[in-house]
Motif scaffolding. Structure first.
Motif, PDB file in Angstrom:
ATOM      1  N   LEU A 189       0.852  -1.183   0.000  1.00 18.67           N
ATOM      2  CA  LEU A 189       0.000   0.000   0.000  1.00 18.67           C
ATOM      3  C   LEU A 189       0.890   1.234   0.000  1.00 18.67           C
ATOM      4  O   LEU A 189       1.640   1.475   0.959  1.00 18.67           O
ATOM      5  CB  LEU A 189      -0.918   0.024   1.224  1.00 18.67           C
ATOM      6  N   GLY A 190       0.814   2.007  -1.090  1.00 25.80           N
ATOM      7  CA  GLY A 190       1.675   3.165  -1.212  1.00 25.80           C
ATOM      8  C   GLY A 190       3.129   2.744  -1.137  1.00 25.80           C
ATOM      9  O   GLY A 190       3.563   1.833  -1.852  1.00 25.80           O
ATOM     10  N   THR A 191       3.869   3.392  -0.251  1.00 25.21           N
ATOM     11  CA  THR A 191       5.250   2.994   0.018  1.00 25.21           C
ATOM     12  C   THR A 191       5.401   2.616   1.481  1.00 25.21           C
ATOM     13  O   THR A 191       6.464   2.780   2.076  1.00 25.21           O
ATOM     14  CB  THR A 191       6.213   4.152  -0.328  1.00 25.21           C
ATOM     15  N   SER A 192       4.311   2.122   2.066  1.00 26.76           N
ATOM     16  CA  SER A 192       4.228   1.912   3.516  1.00 26.76           C
ATOM     17  C   SER A 192       4.968   0.687   4.011  1.00 26.76           C
ATOM     18  O   SER A 192       5.273   0.572   5.201  1.00 26.76           O
ATOM     19  CB  SER A 192       2.762   1.778   3.933  1.00 26.76           C
ATOM     20  N   GLY A 193       5.205  -0.274   3.126  1.00 36.02           N
ATOM     21  CA  GLY A 193       5.762  -1.545   3.565  1.00 36.02           C
ATOM     22  C   GLY A 193       4.692  -2.535   3.986  1.00 36.02           C
ATOM     23  O   GLY A 193       5.001  -3.697   4.280  1.00 36.02           O
ATOM     24  N   MET A 194       3.428  -2.105   4.018  1.00 38.35           N
ATOM     25  CA  MET A 194       2.323  -3.011   4.336  1.00 38.35           C
ATOM     26  C   MET A 194       2.016  -3.865   3.108  1.00 38.35           C
ATOM     27  O   MET A 194       1.555  -3.357   2.090  1.00 38.35           O
ATOM     28  CB  MET A 194       1.071  -2.235   4.759  1.00 38.35           C
ATOM     29  N   ASN A 195       2.270  -5.148   3.199  1.00 37.66           N
ATOM     30  CA  ASN A 195       1.992  -6.076   2.103  1.00 37.66           C
ATOM     31  C   ASN A 195       0.572  -6.599   2.294  1.00 37.66           C
ATOM     32  O   ASN A 195       0.342  -7.635   2.917  1.00 37.66           O
ATOM     33  CB  ASN A 195       3.002  -7.214   2.103  1.00 37.66           C
ATOM     34  N   ALA A 196      -0.388  -5.867   1.752  1.00 40.20           N
ATOM     35  CA  ALA A 196      -1.793  -6.097   2.049  1.00 40.20           C
ATOM     36  C   ALA A 196      -2.482  -6.901   0.963  1.00 40.20           C
ATOM     37  O   ALA A 196      -2.117  -6.851  -0.213  1.00 40.20           O
ATOM     38  CB  ALA A 196      -2.515  -4.761   2.228  1.00 40.20           C
ATOM     39  N   SER A 197      -3.493  -7.643   1.362  1.00 41.47           N
ATOM     40  CA  SER A 197      -4.299  -8.386   0.405  1.00 41.47           C
ATOM     41  C   SER A 197      -4.994  -7.419  -0.543  1.00 41.47           C
ATOM     42  O   SER A 197      -5.376  -6.310  -0.160  1.00 41.47           O
ATOM     43  CB  SER A 197      -5.342  -9.235   1.144  1.00 41.47           C
ATOM     44  N   CYS A 198      -5.147  -7.834  -1.797  1.00 46.51           N
ATOM     45  CA  CYS A 198      -5.759  -6.961  -2.801  1.00 46.51           C
ATOM     46  C   CYS A 198      -7.239  -6.729  -2.543  1.00 46.51           C
ATOM     47  O   CYS A 198      -7.818  -5.767  -3.052  1.00 46.51           O
ATOM     48  CB  CYS A 198      -5.561  -7.546  -4.194  1.00 46.51           C
ATOM     49  N   THR A 199      -7.861  -7.602  -1.797  1.00 48.49           N
ATOM     50  CA  THR A 199      -9.220  -7.348  -1.318  1.00 48.49           C
ATOM     51  C   THR A 199      -9.164  -7.207   0.194  1.00 48.49           C
ATOM     52  O   THR A 199      -8.382  -7.893   0.866  1.00 48.49           O
ATOM     53  CB  THR A 199     -10.191  -8.484  -1.698  1.00 48.49           C
ATOM     54  N   ALA A 200      -9.963  -6.290   0.712  1.00 47.07           N
ATOM     55  CA  ALA A 200     -10.002  -6.030   2.148  1.00 47.07           C
ATOM     56  C   ALA A 200     -11.445  -6.093   2.623  1.00 47.07           C
ATOM     57  O   ALA A 200     -12.379  -5.914   1.835  1.00 47.07           O
ATOM     58  CB  ALA A 200      -9.400  -4.663   2.458  1.00 47.07           C
ATOM     59  N   LEU A 201     -11.633  -6.343   3.896  1.00 46.84           N
ATOM     60  CA  LEU A 201     -12.980  -6.376   4.455  1.00 46.84           C
ATOM     61  C   LEU A 201     -13.296  -5.051   5.129  1.00 46.84           C
ATOM     62  O   LEU A 201     -12.581  -4.623   6.043  1.00 46.84           O
ATOM     63  CB  LEU A 201     -13.127  -7.510   5.476  1.00 46.84           C
ATOM     64  N   GLY A 202     -14.355  -4.390   4.670  1.00 48.82           N
ATOM     65  CA  GLY A 202     -14.869  -3.206   5.332  1.00 48.82           C
ATOM     66  C   GLY A 202     -16.007  -3.605   6.255  1.00 48.82           C
ATOM     67  O   GLY A 202     -16.927  -4.319   5.840  1.00 48.82           O
ATOM     68  N   VAL A 203     -15.971  -3.153   7.503  1.00 51.46           N
ATOM     69  CA  VAL A 203     -16.909  -3.664   8.513  1.00 51.46           C
ATOM     70  C   VAL A 203     -18.008  -2.658   8.852  1.00 51.46           C
ATOM     71  O   VAL A 203     -18.618  -2.743   9.924  1.00 51.46           O
ATOM     72  CB  VAL A 203     -16.159  -4.094   9.791  1.00 51.46           C
ATOM     73  N   MET A 204     -18.303  -1.737   7.947  1.00 51.59           N
ATOM     74  CA  MET A 204     -19.267  -0.684   8.237  1.00 51.59           C
ATOM     75  C   MET A 204     -20.594  -1.226   8.747  1.00 51.59           C
ATOM     76  O   MET A 204     -21.209  -0.664   9.644  1.00 51.59           O
ATOM     77  CB  MET A 204     -19.515   0.175   6.992  1.00 51.59           C
ATOM     78  N   ARG A 205     -21.056  -2.347   8.200  1.00 52.38           N
ATOM     79  CA  ARG A 205     -22.375  -2.872   8.564  1.00 52.38           C
ATOM     80  C   ARG A 205     -22.320  -4.001   9.583  1.00 52.38           C
ATOM     81  O   ARG A 205     -23.326  -4.682   9.802  1.00 52.38           O
ATOM     82  CB  ARG A 205     -23.087  -3.335   7.289  1.00 52.38           C
ATOM     83  N   MET A 206     -21.203  -4.186  10.220  1.00 57.09           N
ATOM     84  CA  MET A 206     -21.078  -5.277  11.178  1.00 57.09           C
ATOM     85  C   MET A 206     -21.843  -5.020  12.464  1.00 57.09           C
ATOM     86  O   MET A 206     -22.102  -5.932  13.255  1.00 57.09           O
ATOM     87  CB  MET A 206     -19.603  -5.561  11.471  1.00 57.09           C
ATOM     88  N   ASN A 207     -22.239  -3.769  12.692  1.00 60.72           N
ATOM     89  CA  ASN A 207     -22.958  -3.442  13.930  1.00 60.72           C
ATOM     90  C   ASN A 207     -24.259  -4.224  14.082  1.00 60.72           C
ATOM     91  O   ASN A 207     -24.742  -4.452  15.197  1.00 60.72           O
ATOM     92  CB  ASN A 207     -23.291  -1.954  13.964  1.00 60.72           C
ATOM     93  N   SER A 208     -24.851  -4.657  12.959  1.00 63.73           N
ATOM     94  CA  SER A 208     -26.141  -5.357  13.005  1.00 63.73           C
ATOM     95  C   SER A 208     -25.985  -6.860  13.246  1.00 63.73           C
ATOM     96  O   SER A 208     -26.986  -7.574  13.351  1.00 63.73           O
ATOM     97  CB  SER A 208     -26.905  -5.143  11.696  1.00 63.73           C
ATOM     98  N   LYS A 209     -24.756  -7.342  13.355  1.00 64.26           N
ATOM     99  CA  LYS A 209     -24.512  -8.770  13.486  1.00 64.26           C
ATOM    100  C   LYS A 209     -24.264  -9.173  14.940  1.00 64.26           C
ATOM    101  O   LYS A 209     -23.781  -8.384  15.745  1.00 64.26           O
ATOM    102  CB  LYS A 209     -23.308  -9.183  12.628  1.00 64.26           C
ATOM    103  N   THR A 210     -24.602 -10.418  15.245  1.00 63.20           N
ATOM    104  CA  THR A 210     -24.303 -10.956  16.568  1.00 63.20           C
ATOM    105  C   THR A 210     -22.812 -11.227  16.669  1.00 63.20           C
ATOM    106  O   THR A 210     -22.076 -11.193  15.664  1.00 63.20           O
ATOM    107  CB  THR A 210     -25.068 -12.257  16.816  1.00 63.20           C
ATOM    108  N   ALA A 211     -22.350 -11.537  17.864  1.00 63.64           N
ATOM    109  CA  ALA A 211     -20.937 -11.848  18.049  1.00 63.64           C
ATOM    110  C   ALA A 211     -20.533 -13.067  17.224  1.00 63.64           C
ATOM    111  O   ALA A 211     -19.457 -13.095  16.612  1.00 63.64           O
ATOM    112  CB  ALA A 211     -20.647 -12.086  19.522  1.00 63.64           C
TER     113      ALA A 211
END
Length: 313
Positions: A6-28
């Motif tokens: 990501l950028g020049t950060s050194g973070m070797n990140a997966s090309c897909t990421a999980l966004g958790v915006m709607r996780m509030n409606s889910k149970t544990a």
């Protein structure tokens, strides 16, 4: 799963990421299953924000990491700050706030929500027209020097806004989170209609794709399945018969689903974008993650672009 820096950060990140915006409606239990599904698919990058239901989505995600006993050092966690919302409303922002104290306080709040000592990156969520560079610089310095934040970036910023902000910072801005996908193609459409006077030639974005490549900033594509601004998804939507027909043809050729093809179309661009996936349905999330391993031909990419209602000048 493919990974890239990501950028020049050194973070070797997966090309897909999980966004958790709607996780509030889910149970544990449901939250843990969603995170487990992402991890099993090779996802090592997770995105949230302080304003997602007043931190509730981050709290659910943080608890899921604890319940699954995820090794924190093996994943990247990103949050966004700067959108201020009334305590009585989950939807309406009443201002953007980039003051030093607000930024520091919100990061501290997110660390508590996420049950972690640090986040790998923090983004300024939407540009505050009252931003003072000195305040942001002091906030970033304090957060970095304390070890609470390792990298920084922005979301929904224009090139000139990035340039202005970067001029006052010691830290490099590594990513810009922007809406992009087959239902929101403006960033590439304008670059194909350069020096023309038709509607697609209107530049709404300031050349963001070329600028980001020039500055070695990673574009994180949000809402990759939406058309318009949260108007709905285009997959299996009768408003987009041609697009769905071509997507199905390409999906069949690669032995995947249309969800995977929508992701693969974004990743085929040489800007090396990262796709943020917001599905809270494990089976659908698995289909989307599979798009990272699909190699579209140039003609397939253009065929999908045309089917989405675009043309070549």
């Amino acid at each position: 799963m493919k990974y890239s820096e990501l950028g020049t950060s050194g973070m070797n990140a997966s090309c897909t990421a999980l966004g958790v915006m709607r996780m509030n409606s889910k149970t544990a239990e449901e939250s843990a299953q969603i995170v487990r599904t992402a991890l099993d698919g090779g996802v090592n990058f997770f995105d949230t924000a302080d304003c997602y239901t007043h931190g509730e989505s981050s709290r659910h995600f943080g608890q899921a990491l604890q319940d699954l006993k995820v090794d924190r050092s093996k994943i990247y966690v990103q949050t966004k700050v700067g959108i201020h919302r009334d305590t009585d409303s989950d939807d309406q922002a009443n201002r953007y706030d980039f003051t030093k104290q607000y930024l520091v306080d919100q990061v501290n709040s997110e660390l508590k929500n996420l049950q972690t000592d640090y986040v790998d990156s923090v983004l300024l969520h939407r540009p505050d027209q009252l931003m003072e560079l000195e305040q942001i610089a002091e906030a970033f310095d304090e957060l970095q020097n304390s070890g609470k934040v390792r990298h920084f970036g922005v979301s929904n910023f224009s090139p000139m806004q990035v340039e202005m902000l970067q001029s006052g910072l010691d830290q490099k801005l590594e990513v810009n989170q922007l809406q992009f996908g087959l239902g929101h193609t403006g960033m590439v459409r304008q670059e194909m209609h350069v020096n023309m006077t038709d509607a697609p030639s209107v530049d709404h974005d300031g050349g963001l794709i070329s600028y980001s490549r020039l500055r070695h900033m990673t574009i994180q594509a949000w809402s990759p399945f939406q058309f318009g601004f949260f108007e709905g998804v285009f997959i299996d939507n009768p408003k987009f018969p041609e697009l769905n027909e071509v997507m199905q043809r390409v999906a069949d050729a690669h032995g995947v689903t249309k969800n995977a093809i929508a992701v693969a179309w974004i990743l085929r661009h040489p800007a090396h974008m990262q796709v943020l996936l917001g599905s809270m349905t494990p089976s659908r999330l698995t289909e989307m993650v599979a798009g990272a391993d699909v190699e579209l031909s140039a003609q397939e990419w253009y065929d999908l672009y045309f089917a989405a209602g675009n043309d070549l000048p």
